[in-house]
Design a protein around this motif. Structure first.
Motif, mmCIF file in Angstrom:
data_model
loop_
_atom_site.group_PDB
_atom_site.id
_atom_site.type_symbol
_atom_site.label_atom_id
_atom_site.label_comp_id
_atom_site.label_asym_id
_atom_site.label_seq_id
_atom_site.Cartn_x
_atom_site.Cartn_y
_atom_site.Cartn_z
ATOM 1 N N ASN A 111 0.824 -1.218 0.000
ATOM 2 C CA ASN A 111 0.000 0.000 0.000
ATOM 3 C C ASN A 111 0.854 1.262 0.000
ATOM 4 O O ASN A 111 0.611 2.191 -0.783
ATOM 5 N N CYS A 112 1.836 1.312 0.867
ATOM 6 C CA CYS A 112 2.703 2.488 0.916
ATOM 7 C C CYS A 112 3.539 2.592 -0.361
ATOM 8 O O CYS A 112 3.826 3.699 -0.835
ATOM 9 N N MET A 115 1.488 4.255 -2.992
ATOM 10 C CA MET A 115 1.323 5.682 -2.675
ATOM 11 C C MET A 115 2.597 6.469 -2.975
ATOM 12 O O MET A 115 2.535 7.602 -3.459
ATOM 13 N N LYS A 118 2.844 6.757 -6.839
ATOM 14 C CA LYS A 118 1.845 7.673 -7.416
ATOM 15 C C LYS A 118 1.972 9.105 -6.892
ATOM 16 O O LYS A 118 1.226 9.979 -7.303
ATOM 17 N N ALA A 120 1.542 10.208 -3.709
ATOM 18 C CA ALA A 120 0.610 10.572 -2.646
ATOM 19 C C ALA A 120 1.327 10.890 -1.332
ATOM 20 O O ALA A 120 0.733 11.481 -0.432
ATOM 21 N N LEU A 121 2.588 10.487 -1.215
ATOM 22 C CA LEU A 121 3.344 10.696 0.014
ATOM 23 C C LEU A 121 4.570 11.573 -0.239
ATOM 24 O O LEU A 121 5.213 11.473 -1.285
ATOM 25 N N HIS A 132 1.073 13.045 3.845
ATOM 26 C CA HIS A 132 0.125 12.588 2.827
ATOM 27 C C HIS A 132 -0.563 13.823 2.259
ATOM 28 O O HIS A 132 -0.775 14.797 2.977
ATOM 29 N N HIS A 137 -5.431 12.106 6.437
ATOM 30 C CA HIS A 137 -5.085 10.695 6.234
ATOM 31 C C HIS A 137 -4.304 10.180 7.441
ATOM 32 O O HIS A 137 -3.531 10.913 8.058
ATOM 33 N N HIS A 140 -0.528 10.882 7.460
ATOM 34 C CA HIS A 140 -0.043 12.263 7.449
ATOM 35 C C HIS A 140 0.669 12.573 8.764
ATOM 36 O O HIS A 140 0.129 12.371 9.846
ATOM 37 N N TYR A 162 5.469 14.121 -5.556
ATOM 38 C CA TYR A 162 4.411 14.420 -4.584
ATOM 39 C C TYR A 162 3.368 15.360 -5.178
ATOM 40 O O TYR A 162 3.695 16.326 -5.850
#
Length: 165
Positions: A111-112, A115, A118, A120-121, A132, A137, A140, A162
């Motif tokens: 999952n991480c 992220m 993509k 997201a982090l 995040h 989230h 975050h 990011y």
């Protein structure tokens, strides 16, 4: 000094974590290359269709260091009794020219990993935390578990992905 054994293609290779993970980056890479050559050079695998070389010994070392726990969310995925799985994320992706080097890697759960891929982090290495793009989230401002050297340049490359929108 503890000795950890990594199984690779039927061979057991002794690694002294203090030598491999705490010495200089150049020394670690030299030791890893020596171990790879002892295995007959057969430990290099290929990622995707571009045939970018990766050495799984580096990945295995980090997974052992973090006990197969995600550096970001601290989760460990048990796939069968006593067997765990996780991913090794390259901050500067190997397919984009980044090195297959410990200073460019993090141990993460699937999952991480997605992220990070993509965007997201955001990794705030100065404060050992992750941000995040959604401030509500659960990840975050979560503390990151860091036990090995991570090069700030590679963190910068990662953070360029990011998304703030």
């Amino acid at each position: 000094m503890s000795v950890v054994t990594v199984k690779n293609r039927g061979y057991k290779v002794p690694f002294k974590l203090s030598d491999v993970l705490l010495e200089t980056l150049e020394h670690r890479n030299q030791l890893l290359e020596e171990y790879r050559l002892q295995l007959g050079g057969g430990s290099v695998s290929y990622l995707n269709h571009t045939e970018t070389p990766r050495d799984p010994l580096r990945s295995n070392l980090l997974k052992l260091l973090y006990k197969y726990k995600c550096q970001i969310c601290d989760k460990r995925i048990e796939t069968s009794p006593g067997k765990y799985t996780c991913h090794t994320h390259h901050l500067f992706q190997v397919g984009d020219g980044g090195p297959d080097d410990l200073a460019n890697m993090m141990v993460v759960c699937p999952n991480c990993h997605i992220m990070l891929d993509k965007g997201a982090l955001y990794l705030d290495i100065d404060f050992d935390r992750v941000l995040h793009f959604r401030t509500n989230h659960e990840l975050h401002r979560k503390s990151i578990n860091i036990k090995h050297y991570i090069d700030e340049y590679y963190v910068g490359v990662q953070n360029d992905r990011y998304r703030t929108n």
